[in-house]
Design an enzyme around this catalytic site. Structure first.
Site, mmCIF file in Angstrom:
data_model
loop_
_atom_site.group_PDB
_atom_site.id
_atom_site.type_symbol
_atom_site.label_atom_id
_atom_site.label_comp_id
_atom_site.label_asym_id
_atom_site.label_seq_id
_atom_site.Cartn_x
_atom_site.Cartn_y
_atom_site.Cartn_z
ATOM 1 N N GLY A 6 2.422 -3.457 -1.041
ATOM 2 C CA GLY A 6 3.299 -2.897 -2.066
ATOM 3 C C GLY A 6 2.584 -2.519 -3.347
ATOM 4 C CB THR A 50 0.100 2.478 -3.434
ATOM 5 O OG1 THR A 50 -1.296 2.192 -3.232
ATOM 6 C CG2 THR A 50 0.244 3.942 -3.803
ATOM 7 N N PRO A 93 -3.246 -7.432 1.169
ATOM 8 C CG PRO A 93 -1.988 -8.307 2.920
ATOM 9 C CD PRO A 93 -2.418 -8.610 1.517
ATOM 10 C CD GLU A 99 -11.075 -0.637 -4.983
ATOM 11 O OE1 GLU A 99 -12.224 -0.989 -5.280
ATOM 12 O OE2 GLU A 99 -10.105 -1.421 -4.944
#
Length: 592
Positions: A387, A389, A383, A511
């Site tokens: 942590g 990034t 979620p 992403e």
């Protein structure tokens, strides 16, 4: 812990900082000083020229003496003009040159500061310091300092000539000196503080403008223009209010000095006029004395004005030197280690603990252990706030952890020069950063020495040629601020091409296909899969469909590793992963 510096110590340090920028230009400074002395001497010589004009030209009534007197004055004026040209050119050149050096030094230092510094220091305010404050400093170095020195010399030389011409009248003028310098010392310190406050407020104005214009679409989509106008007006009025206080103090300073000085000169002329009437001095001597009195008086007024400018510049200089001396927390160690000649890309993370400097009470990474084999591809899922990034930031060594360590091919990254570490890593963020340059240079940003052919091959591999060929100037097309002329998917493909061109051993994909449509995503995914071969790849994935086939999926929650394995394994063993999968897939797919 260093002791708090006193204002005098801060002023001395500031002067030494400025002197270090001036020292490379000793020849120009020497030339300007000689020209300054020469022009001051020529200006003071005019007083003797006027004395000769009155006593020998007017009083005697000789046309020859009058002509000679005028000729002497014209010769003095010619040499004064010549010296002024040299002084003005050299001093202005020094001001421009030193300002350019300071701008470069500040930018060179700031661009290498750790990213955590910019959590508490706005980039737009830093920009204001590098532009506005250095412009003010240039004006002072290239003009005000010269005027201050020139008028100080004129004042001292004028006082000497006053004593030579008439000691009695000089005493009258000298009575005003303590009265003049008292307000300069008292008000000058307050002007300096207000000047610093004024520059800070102006920086806030620039910061607000930059932030609003960079996010103008958001501003307008929420109909926030009126509120922004009101907020901006408040910033402008705050800057205006501080400036008015500074101007008021400077105005009082100048007015007091003028009244005191010229009152003393008026008194001196009255006394001297009585002496001329009584025959105790000649008209030429009084003329010379009045001239030197005017020189001394106007010099004191000029110095009082310049002191206000110097105090204002002192505030700007303090702000610039704060940037120049900002501590960089991410540095190469004194005795640095180096990576093997052939980098494989094996990553080891041991007992990692990290909290952001702005949020020390909250752990972004908590006791994390993770081994990533060379050449493998690993997805990080979890979620928001898990942590993911943050781990990328630590791998790039944008921050250092409070505990634990990260190793690349067995070498702790804290023992490596940051440039050497980052040379082997390429990142494609979710929101790619493009620059207001052309397409070619934006791709070449990943490897500045790449040829045009290599740039084009990288663009082709990222499936970017499809839209680049349709741009007005193809690879020479300028993209505007932050690549504003491209769509989100096009910006993403430029960023991917940049990473492909860099050809790193470690790929960090945040992403990377999130902004693409289905067709573009498929093409770019093929390019990425080809690029990921024989490279260590970490993928931040919010859409699990993009990572179901990776070597390993790592599940993070609240900075902790809660599960690791293949997609099917995690569906069975990790409740968090199963819940994430259920939210994204059809129920039938979650069990396959």
């Amino acid at each position: 812990m260093s002791k708090q510096q006193t204002p005098n110590q801060q002023s001395l340090k500031m002067l030494l900082d400025i002197a270090s920028f001036l020292s490379p230009y000793k020849a120009a400074i020497t030339g300007a000083a000689i020209a300054l002395l020469f022009t001051s001497g020529m200006t003071l010589s005019l007083g003797q020229g006027f004395r000769i004009l009155v006593d020998k030209g007017f009083a005697i009534g000789s046309q020859k003496e009058l002509t000679q007197s005028i000729a002497i004055i014209l010769v003095i004026v010619f040499f004064l003009a010549l010296g002024t040209f040299v002084r003005f050119y050299l001093v202005s050149w020094i001001g421009e040159r030193v300002t350019a050096d300071i701008r470069k030094a500040v930018f060179n230092h700031v661009i290498g500061l750790h990213p955590g510094y910019f959590e508490t220091n706005l980039s737009s305010e830093i920009q204001s310091r590098v532009t506005t404050d250095t412009t003010l400093l240039q004006s002072v170095i290239g003009s005000s300092v010269s005027l201050a020195l020139r008028n100080t010399l004129m004042m001292l030389g004028g006082v000497i000539w006053l004593f030579i011409t008439n000691p009695k009248l000089t005493g009258i003028v000298m009575i005003s000196v303590p009265l003049v310098f008292a307000p300069i010392l008292i008000l000058g310190r307050r002007v300096r503080r207000l000047s610093r406050d004024s520059q800070d407020e102006i920086a806030h104005v620039g910061s607000y403008i930059g932030e609003s214009l960079q996010n103008v679409k958001t501003v307008q989509s929420y109909n926030h223009q009126d509120i922004d106008r009101q907020n901006f007006a408040e910033h402008v009025e705050a800057a205006f209010a501080v400036s008015v206080q500074r101007i008021r103090h400077r105005s009082w300073l100048i007015a007091l000095v003028m009244v005191l000085i010229f009152s003393a000169i008026a008194l001196m002329i009255w006394v001297g006029g009585n002496d001329v009437i009584a025959g105790r001095i000649t008209g030429g001597e009084l003329m010379a004395f009045v001239f030197y009195s005017f020189i001394v008086g106007s010099s004191v007024v000029a110095v009082s004005q310049v002191i206000g400018e110097l105090q204002r510049a002192a505030g700007a200089t303090e702000r610039l030197m704060e940037l120049l001396h900002a501590e960089n927390l991410i540095l190469a160690p004194v005795h640095a280690e180096h990576l093997p000649q052939t980098v494989r890309g094996k990553l080891s993370i041991e007992k990692l603990q990290f909290s952001y400097p702005s949020r020390p009470e909250s752990a972004a990474i908590a006791n994390l252990d993770l081994d990533i084999a060379a050449g493998s591809n690993v997805a990080l899922v979890g979620p928001s706030g898990a942590g993911k990034t943050t781990l990328f930031d630590l791998l790039m060594r944008f921050y250092d952890p409070q505990a634990g360590m990260i190793s690349l091919d067995g070498v702790g990254i804290k023992s490596l020069p940051p440039e050497e570490l980052r040379q082997h890593i390429a990142i494609v963020p979710q929101q790619p950063a493009l620059f207001s340059d052309n397409v070619r240079e934006n791709i070449r940003y990943g490897r500045p020495d790449a040829t045009d052919a290599e740039v084009e091959r990288a663009a082709e591999a990222a499936f970017a040629t499809e839209f680049i060929d349709n741009l007005s100037e193809k690879y020479g097309t300028y993209l505007g601020e932050s690549g504003v002329r491209l769509s989100g998917g096009q910006r993403q493909r430029i960023a991917i091409a940049r990473a492909i061109l860099k050809d790193p051993k470690i790929l960090l994909l945040d992403e990377a296909t999130s902004a693409l449509d289905a067709q573009s995503e498929y093409m770019v995914q093929q390019a990425l899969e080809k690029l990921m071969q024989n490279r260590t790849t970490l993928i931040i994935a919010h859409r699990l469909a993009t990572v179901v086939n990776v070597d390993r999926i790592v599940v993070l929650e609240n900075g902790e590793l809660v599960a690791s394995g293949k997609h099917k394994e995690l569906l069975a063993s990790s409740p968090l992963y199963a819940r994430l999968a259920e939210l994204q897939f059809d129920q039938g797919l979650t069990t396959k």
